[in-house]
Scaffold this motif. Structure first.
Motif, PDB file in Angstrom:
ATOM      1  N   SER A   1      -4.617  -4.145  41.453  1.00 46.37           N
ATOM      2  CA  SER A   1      -3.502  -4.720  42.202  1.00 46.37           C
ATOM      3  C   SER A   1      -3.048  -6.024  41.551  1.00 46.37           C
ATOM      4  CB  SER A   1      -3.931  -4.973  43.650  1.00 46.37           C
ATOM      5  OG  SER A   1      -4.912  -5.987  43.678  1.00 46.37           O
ATOM      6  N   LEU A   2      -1.886  -6.454  41.967  1.00 44.72           N
ATOM      7  CA  LEU A   2      -1.315  -7.655  41.354  1.00 44.72           C
ATOM      8  C   LEU A   2      -2.174  -8.884  41.621  1.00 44.72           C
ATOM      9  CD1 LEU A   2       2.491  -7.138  42.061  1.00 44.72           C
ATOM     10  CD2 LEU A   2       1.297  -6.903  39.893  1.00 44.72           C
ATOM     11  N   SER A   3      -2.808  -8.901  42.793  1.00 44.41           N
ATOM     12  CA  SER A   3      -3.607 -10.079  43.135  1.00 44.41           C
ATOM     13  C   SER A   3      -4.833 -10.210  42.232  1.00 44.41           C
ATOM     14  CB  SER A   3      -4.039 -10.011  44.607  1.00 44.41           C
ATOM     15  OG  SER A   3      -4.823  -8.850  44.815  1.00 44.41           O
ATOM     16  N   GLN A   4      -5.243  -9.108  41.612  1.00 45.37           N
ATOM     17  CA  GLN A   4      -6.428  -9.162  40.745  1.00 45.37           C
ATOM     18  C   GLN A   4      -6.060  -9.371  39.269  1.00 45.37           C
ATOM     19  OE1 GLN A   4      -7.871  -5.303  42.087  1.00 45.37           O
ATOM     20  NE2 GLN A   4      -9.644  -6.284  43.024  1.00 45.37           N
ATOM     21  N   GLU A   5      -4.789  -9.315  38.970  1.00 49.40           N
ATOM     22  CA  GLU A   5      -4.350  -9.487  37.587  1.00 49.40           C
ATOM     23  C   GLU A   5      -4.443 -10.955  37.182  1.00 49.40           C
ATOM     24  OE1 GLU A   5      -3.443  -7.485  35.275  1.00 49.40           O
ATOM     25  OE2 GLU A   5      -2.544  -5.675  36.087  1.00 49.40           O
ATOM     26  N   THR A   6      -4.707 -11.180  35.916  1.00 53.68           N
ATOM     27  CA  THR A   6      -4.688 -12.557  35.425  1.00 53.68           C
ATOM     28  C   THR A   6      -3.239 -13.048  35.352  1.00 53.68           C
ATOM     29  OG1 THR A   6      -4.486 -11.852  33.130  1.00 53.68           O
ATOM     30  CG2 THR A   6      -6.715 -12.074  34.006  1.00 53.68           C
ATOM     31  N   ASP A   7      -3.125 -14.355  35.268  1.00 51.78           N
ATOM     32  CA  ASP A   7      -1.780 -14.921  35.155  1.00 51.78           C
ATOM     33  C   ASP A   7      -1.046 -14.378  33.929  1.00 51.78           C
ATOM     34  OD1 ASP A   7      -2.367 -16.423  37.363  1.00 51.78           O
ATOM     35  OD2 ASP A   7      -2.862 -18.248  36.236  1.00 51.78           O
ATOM     36  N   GLU A   8      -1.777 -14.271  32.843  1.00 53.97           N
ATOM     37  CA  GLU A   8      -1.157 -13.846  31.592  1.00 53.97           C
ATOM     38  C   GLU A   8      -0.644 -12.401  31.704  1.00 53.97           C
ATOM     39  OE1 GLU A   8      -4.200 -15.331  31.784  1.00 53.97           O
ATOM     40  OE2 GLU A   8      -3.425 -17.301  31.189  1.00 53.97           O
ATOM     41  N   ASN A   9      -1.443 -11.545  32.333  1.00 55.17           N
ATOM     42  CA  ASN A   9      -0.993 -10.151  32.489  1.00 55.17           C
ATOM     43  C   ASN A   9       0.224 -10.062  33.411  1.00 55.17           C
ATOM     44  OD1 ASN A   9      -2.839  -9.058  30.769  1.00 55.17           O
ATOM     45  ND2 ASN A   9      -4.337  -8.562  32.378  1.00 55.17           N
ATOM     46  N   LEU A  10       0.188 -10.879  34.461  1.00 57.44           N
ATOM     47  CA  LEU A  10       1.350 -10.872  35.358  1.00 57.44           C
ATOM     48  C   LEU A  10       2.609 -11.305  34.608  1.00 57.44           C
ATOM     49  CD1 LEU A  10      -0.113 -12.412  38.648  1.00 57.44           C
ATOM     50  CD2 LEU A  10       0.599 -10.048  38.256  1.00 57.44           C
TER      51      LEU A  10
END
Lengths: 300, 194
Positions: free
Chosen positions: B2-11
């Motif tokens: 999910s988006l909440s588990q993605e790193t900032d860079e991946n987002l």
């Protein structure tokens, strides 16, 4: 820095963060909405791979317009240029058409051509066989190699030559009143040029003239060929190189025209000035169907 | 994932490919810390809002050029710091960051009233915590601008000394010195308060 200082620094940061987290200060709702809206807008533009920048689109349109204008100019040049060639090259007109007329007819022809606002009819232009190209001026060779129907050759500028150099084929219908009704295209041409329509079918000069029947036969125009024959065109008329309409139809692999001419009584045995018969020509060029047709018609 | 588990860079990379939800997740994740960093530096809510919008618009418009060679937060705080310095130079070239906005002079005082009451059950404990927080914010406001910016990057953005040096365009030693002076001054102020 001592370990005591490091510990105090960590404690300081921890206390600051606790105080800061307790501060409910946030951006205004309007700013938050604007930021999120901008994010959505940018994301939408990024997700469309074909979306171009406005400047890029404009450049692309300008490039397309430039190509379109260039293509239009080229097309116009192709359409218009041959008219100027015809008007400025008397040698070409002499070679490619049989419009060379006596001096007294030329004056009348010029007057009527200027007075006539009617568009010129479309008639086939006879492609001249390659063997004759070297004898033609360059512009005539270009025209002769054009295999398709084109706009009617504009009236060539009258070539004023002495009467005795013109060979006029005897008219089948010496009296205009005795002649049958003209086909529409021939009638238009005759009206425009105000010359005897019947003689126009058959007259030729001693040069590389191209009677209309030969032109129609070479172009494979069955309608025009039929109409010309119906109106008295000479079916075995030979040009300066001794080629009959049948020979020219064979040369252009116009099997339907060959069949028509044979059915209308064309002589398949008339050779050209070099002794080449239509049958030999068909065999040389591997036109087997036409060769068979000629053999069935008695050609040898 | 999910988006909440993605790193900032991946987002950020996902947003660069046109994922609007990734941008929103990124914004929600860093909204508070960036806004507080801006607000505590300029000490004016309207200016902080303007800067906030400028910073995140810059994030959106530079998404395609973003390369995850450094932490996203370093890049984000760099953008924020540059925008803030530009705005201060543009609007008030002769005024120091330390000049207190008269409209917002009571910010530290009003902070006491906005602090939550769950940090202590006893009224005395709660009042003491509110007083300490207000004193800490006052102390931060009294720091010189360069020291304050460096300290806030460390405290709000959790940036390292190297990252702060990159974001502020200074050397590692200078940044380290600014942080040391800032902490020393804050400790002194808090000790005086205690």
């Amino acid at each position: 820095m001592t370990s005591s200082d490091e510990g105090q620094d960590r404690e300081l940061l921890q206390r600051y963060r606790q105080a800061s987290d307790a501060d409910p200060r946030v951006p205004s709702a309007a700013v938050r909405a604007a930021i999120l809206e901008e994010g959505r807008r940018v994301a939408a533009s990024l997700s469309a791979p074909n979306t171009m920048e406005p400047a890029g689109r404009w450049k692309s349109r300008r490039k397309m317009s430039a190509w379109g204008a260039a293509a239009a100019a080229l097309l116009a040049a192709i359409i218009v240029a041959p008219r100027f060639w015809n008007d400025t090259s008397p040698t070409r007109a002499t070679a490619a058409t049989n419009a060379v007329i006596p001096f007294n007819q030329a004056a009348r022809k010029t007057e009527s051509a200027e007075a006539s606002p009617e568009p010129r009819p479309v008639v086939p232009v006879m492609p001249v066989p390659e063997t004759r190209d070297s004898a033609l001026p360059p512009s005539a060779s270009l025209l002769a190699k054009a295999p398709t129907l084109r706009r009617a050759v504009p009236p060539p500028p009258p070539v004023l030559i002495p009467e005795q150099s013109v060979e006029i084929t005897p008219l089948r219908h010496p009296s205009p009143s005795a002649a049958p009704a003209l086909p529409p295209q021939a009638a238009n041409l005759a009206q425009a040029e105000r010359i005897d329509p019947v003689s126009n079918y058959t007259q030729r000069n001693s040069g590389a003239a191209t009677p209309m029947l030969s032109a129609a036969a070479a172009a494979g125009d069955l309608v025009e060929t039929t109409q010309l024959l119906d109106h008295g065109a000479l079916i075995n008329e030979q040009d300066a190189a001794g080629r009959t309409p049948l020979m020219l139809a064979v040369a252009q692999n116009q099997i339907d025209t060959v069949r028509l001419l044979l059915n209308r009584g064309a002589d398949p045995g008339i050779p050209d000035a070099h002794g080449l018969s239509p049958l030999k020509l068909a065999q040389q060029r591997k036109f087997d169907d036409i060769a068979a047709l000629l053999i069935n018609s008695g050609a040898r | 994932m999910s988006l909440s588990q993605e790193t900032d860079e991946n987002l950020m990379l996902r947003f660069g490919r046109g994922d609007g939800a990734a941008f929103e997740a990124l914004y929600r994740r860093h909204e508070s810390r960036i806004f507080r960093y801006l607000y505590r530096n300029v000490r004016n809510e309207a200016s902080a809002n303007d800067l906030m919008q400028e910073v995140w618009f810059a994030v959106a418009h530079n998404a395609q050029r973003y390369q995850p060679t450094a932490k996203f937060t370093t890049w984000l705080f760099t953008l924020a710091h540059h925008r803030m310095v530009d705005m201060i130079r543009r609007a008030r070239p002769q005024q120091s960051l330390d000049a207190v906005d008269p409209d917002d002079a009571t910010a530290a005082a009003t902070l006491k009233d906005r602090l939550p009451a769950d940090r202590g059950t006893e009224p005395e404990v709660r009042a003491q915590a509110q007083d300490e927080a207000a004193a800490l914010m006052n102390a931060v406001a009294q720091l010189p601008p360069d020291q304050r910016a460096a300290f806030l990057m460390q405290a709000e953005g959790e940036l390292s000394v190297e990252e702060i040096a990159v974001a502020t365009g200074t050397t590692f030693e200078t940044t380290k010195s600014r942080l040391r002076y800032a902490r020393a001054k804050l400790r002194q102020l808090l000790w005086e308060f205690a």
